[in-house]
Design a protein around this motif. Structure first.
Motif, PDB file in Angstrom:
ATOM      1  N   ARG A  13     -87.794-113.521  21.862  1.00  0.00           N
ATOM      2  CA  ARG A  13     -87.121-112.578  22.250  1.00  0.00           C
ATOM      3  C   ARG A  13     -86.071-111.924  21.288  1.00  0.00           C
ATOM      4  NH1 ARG A  13     -88.108-111.020  27.562  1.00  0.00           N
ATOM      5  NH2 ARG A  13     -89.884-111.636  28.270  1.00  0.00           N
ATOM      6  N   GLU A  14     -85.496-113.027  20.533  1.00  0.00           N
ATOM      7  CA  GLU A  14     -84.438-112.901  19.509  1.00  0.00           C
ATOM      8  C   GLU A  14     -84.660-113.624  18.099  1.00  0.00           C
ATOM      9  OE1 GLU A  14     -79.885-111.526  19.595  1.00  0.00           O
ATOM     10  OE2 GLU A  14     -80.667-113.179  20.741  1.00  0.00           O
ATOM     11  N   VAL A  15     -84.521-113.295  17.102  1.00  0.00           N
ATOM     12  CA  VAL A  15     -84.356-114.000  15.912  1.00  0.00           C
ATOM     13  C   VAL A  15     -82.922-113.829  15.213  1.00  0.00           C
ATOM     14  CG1 VAL A  15     -85.197-114.684  13.528  1.00  0.00           C
ATOM     15  CG2 VAL A  15     -86.744-114.293  15.490  1.00  0.00           C
ATOM     16  N   VAL A  16     -82.052-114.951  15.075  1.00  0.00           N
ATOM     17  CA  VAL A  16     -80.708-114.551  14.814  1.00  0.00           C
ATOM     18  C   VAL A  16     -80.630-114.976  13.272  1.00  0.00           C
ATOM     19  CG1 VAL A  16     -78.403-115.156  14.968  1.00  0.00           C
ATOM     20  CG2 VAL A  16     -79.616-114.506  16.877  1.00  0.00           C
ATOM     21  N   ASP A  17     -80.258-114.129  12.290  1.00  0.00           N
ATOM     22  CA  ASP A  17     -80.201-114.682  10.901  1.00  0.00           C
ATOM     23  C   ASP A  17     -78.631-114.766  10.669  1.00  0.00           C
ATOM     24  OD1 ASP A  17     -80.507-114.801   8.075  1.00  0.00           O
ATOM     25  OD2 ASP A  17     -81.989-113.258   7.959  1.00  0.00           O
ATOM     26  N   PHE A  18     -78.146-116.023  10.130  1.00  0.00           N
ATOM     27  CA  PHE A  18     -76.984-116.253   9.848  1.00  0.00           C
ATOM     28  C   PHE A  18     -76.635-116.290   8.323  1.00  0.00           C
ATOM     29  CE2 PHE A  18     -76.915-119.537  13.629  1.00  0.00           C
ATOM     30  CZ  PHE A  18     -76.289-118.501  14.375  1.00  0.00           C
ATOM     31  N   ARG A  19     -77.475-115.666   7.775  1.00  0.00           N
ATOM     32  CA  ARG A  19     -77.594-115.407   6.218  1.00  0.00           C
ATOM     33  C   ARG A  19     -76.540-114.274   5.959  1.00  0.00           C
ATOM     34  NH1 ARG A  19     -83.504-115.240   3.751  1.00  0.00           N
ATOM     35  NH2 ARG A  19     -83.667-113.648   5.906  1.00  0.00           N
ATOM     36  N   VAL A  20     -75.909-114.558   4.817  1.00  0.00           N
ATOM     37  CA  VAL A  20     -75.189-113.815   4.079  1.00  0.00           C
ATOM     38  C   VAL A  20     -75.836-112.445   3.346  1.00  0.00           C
ATOM     39  CG1 VAL A  20     -73.027-114.966   4.292  1.00  0.00           C
ATOM     40  CG2 VAL A  20     -74.290-114.891   2.067  1.00  0.00           C
ATOM     41  N   PRO A  21     -75.375-111.449   2.889  1.00  0.00           N
ATOM     42  CA  PRO A  21     -76.061-110.360   2.267  1.00  0.00           C
ATOM     43  C   PRO A  21     -76.675-110.931   0.696  1.00  0.00           C
ATOM     44  CG  PRO A  21     -74.313-109.287   3.114  1.00  0.00           C
ATOM     45  CD  PRO A  21     -74.146-110.961   3.435  1.00  0.00           C
ATOM     46  N   LEU A  22     -75.883-111.615   0.206  1.00  0.00           N
ATOM     47  CA  LEU A  22     -76.402-112.212  -1.069  1.00  0.00           C
ATOM     48  C   LEU A  22     -77.700-113.198  -1.014  1.00  0.00           C
ATOM     49  CD1 LEU A  22     -76.007-112.509  -4.358  1.00  0.00           C
ATOM     50  CD2 LEU A  22     -74.469-114.539  -3.864  1.00  0.00           C
ATOM     51  N   GLU A  23     -77.826-113.973   0.187  1.00  0.00           N
ATOM     52  CA  GLU A  23     -78.832-114.698   0.390  1.00  0.00           C
ATOM     53  C   GLU A  23     -80.192-113.778   0.624  1.00  0.00           C
ATOM     54  OE1 GLU A  23     -77.406-118.570   2.673  1.00  0.00           O
ATOM     55  OE2 GLU A  23     -76.664-116.971   3.466  1.00  0.00           O
ATOM     56  N   LEU A  24     -79.565-112.641   1.758  1.00  0.00           N
ATOM     57  CA  LEU A  24     -80.867-111.932   1.919  1.00  0.00           C
ATOM     58  C   LEU A  24     -80.965-111.181   0.655  1.00  0.00           C
ATOM     59  CD1 LEU A  24     -79.676-110.341   5.281  1.00  0.00           C
ATOM     60  CD2 LEU A  24     -81.834-111.351   4.871  1.00  0.00           C
ATOM     61  N   GLN A  25     -80.382-110.668  -0.227  1.00  0.00           N
ATOM     62  CA  GLN A  25     -80.904-110.091  -1.507  1.00  0.00           C
ATOM     63  C   GLN A  25     -81.657-111.033  -2.570  1.00  0.00           C
ATOM     64  OE1 GLN A  25     -77.489-108.583  -3.594  1.00  0.00           O
ATOM     65  NE2 GLN A  25     -78.534-108.446  -5.728  1.00  0.00           N
ATOM     66  N   TYR A  26     -81.215-112.153  -2.627  1.00  0.00           N
ATOM     67  CA  TYR A  26     -81.649-113.140  -3.304  1.00  0.00           C
ATOM     68  C   TYR A  26     -83.351-113.828  -2.735  1.00  0.00           C
ATOM     69  CZ  TYR A  26     -82.659-116.845  -6.697  1.00  0.00           C
ATOM     70  OH  TYR A  26     -82.941-117.546  -8.006  1.00  0.00           O
ATOM     71  N   ASP A  27     -83.248-113.940  -1.327  1.00  0.00           N
ATOM     72  CA  ASP A  27     -84.679-114.520  -0.995  1.00  0.00           C
ATOM     73  C   ASP A  27     -85.349-113.598  -0.287  1.00  0.00           C
ATOM     74  OD1 ASP A  27     -83.718-117.044  -1.885  1.00  0.00           O
ATOM     75  OD2 ASP A  27     -82.596-117.593  -0.154  1.00  0.00           O
ATOM     76  N   GLY A  28     -84.953-112.194   0.331  1.00  0.00           N
ATOM     77  CA  GLY A  28     -85.707-111.496   0.973  1.00  0.00           C
ATOM     78  C   GLY A  28     -85.606-111.674   2.427  1.00  0.00           C
TER      79      GLY A  28
END
Length: 321
Positions: free
Chosen positions: A114-129
């Motif tokens: 029902r929910e997926v919580v992502d603890f990554r910071v913006p730099l991680e999202l930018q680098y990994d997707g």
């Protein structure tokens, strides 16, 4: 405590219509407080008896086998102080899902998330997707600080300079970075808010909930540890679950180090090992900060994470039969 309510009335007096509702409300409140006390070990007689009867219990961990992630697990299965068992299928922990394959997405869909919580910071999202998730499941972004650890690692690797890498990560520097990150899990107000919000979602029955960071071992490991302790799992058992990330991540982490050495990017990729592993020393850094700021786990859960007695009782009822 005697919770009996005297409902006897005087002759010729009309019955008090609100007596039963008040008694029920009082009973619910007492039950919630007792459940909350149990979850954080505030009932010493029950906890002591159970601790004497039950040694730390670690069932076979239920791994969710994926092709694009290696540290995806069900948080259920562990025994509590009072001999109950944490439910499977309510809370999941994971590493990043940005490399999930189509087959992985199908596997995740079967979990009924029902929910997926992502603890990554913006730099991680930018680098990994971003995560690849089943249709109808949108990620909930709750970035928790890594105290600049990800940026420091990228900088060290990207320098391709053995001297720079040794200066940044060698001689205990990497271990110090990890301890600083773990202390921030407790001291940083935004981190507390986001960890607390995820526990409240579980308490409210929003599950099944999956939460993750990049490697699924530090921010995710701390949240899993706190969750297990909050529902009454002994500290030693919760720590076993935390340390299990080393086994799940070992092959992938070794392959990364081998690739960096083979490509000539790092002459000594073993400098990364303290960043890749979880260690009791790191967990203890967070626990020491918790003790300094809040005194005990109950203080951290309530004053730090903002959980109410009802939230604590909800976590217990959702995760423990």
């Amino acid at each position: 405590m005697n919770t009996r309510v005297n409902t006897r009335v005087r002759p010729h007096s009309p019955p008090h219509r609100h007596t039963r509702p008040l008694a029920r409300a009082r009973s619910v409140a007492i039950t919630a407080m007792a459940a909350a006390a149990l979850t954080v070990g505030l009932l010493p007689s029950a906890a002591s008896a159970s601790a004497a009867a039950h040694r730390p219990y670690a069932p076979p961990i239920h791994q969710i086998a994926l092709q694009g992630a290696v540290n995806v697990r069900d948080v259920g299965g562990y025994r509590t102080y009072d001999g109950e068992q944490v439910r499977y299928g309510v809370a999941y922990r994971a590493d990043a899902l940005n490399k999930a394959t189509d087959t992985d997405v199908t596997t995740l869909a079967r979990l009924g998330l029902r929910e997926v919580v992502d603890f990554r910071v913006p730099l991680e999202l930018q680098y990994d997707g971003p995560d690849r998730l089943p249709a109808g499941v949108a990620p909930t972004s709750r970035p928790v600080t890594d105290s600049g650890l990800y940026a420091a690692m990228l900088s060290a690797i990207g320098s391709k300079d053995p001297a720079v890498q040794d200066a940044m990560l060698g001689h205990g520097k990497a271990e110090a970075l990890m301890r600083t990150e773990y202390q921030a899990f407790v001291s940083d107000p935004a981190a507390r808010t986001r960890f607390g919000a995820t526990l409240k979602d579980l308490a409210s029955g929003r599950g099944p909930v999956l939460f993750h960071c990049t490697s699924g071992k530090d921010r995710t490991g701390w949240e899993s540890y706190v969750l297990l302790r909050a529902v009454g799992v002994p500290a030693a058992t919760a720590e076993q679950d935390y340390l299990a990330s080393n086994g799940f991540r070992a092959a992938a982490d070794a392959a990364l180090r081998a690739g960096l050495k083979q490509s000539g990017v790092m002459q000594n990729p073993d400098l990364l090992i303290p960043l890749q592993e979880v260690r009791s020393d790191y967990l203890n850094a967070a626990l020491s900060q918790l003790g300094t700021q809040y005194g005990d786990l109950y203080g951290y859960l309530t004053r730090g994470l903002g959980l109410s007695v009802r939230d604590l009782a909800g976590l217990r009822s959702r995760l423990v039969p």
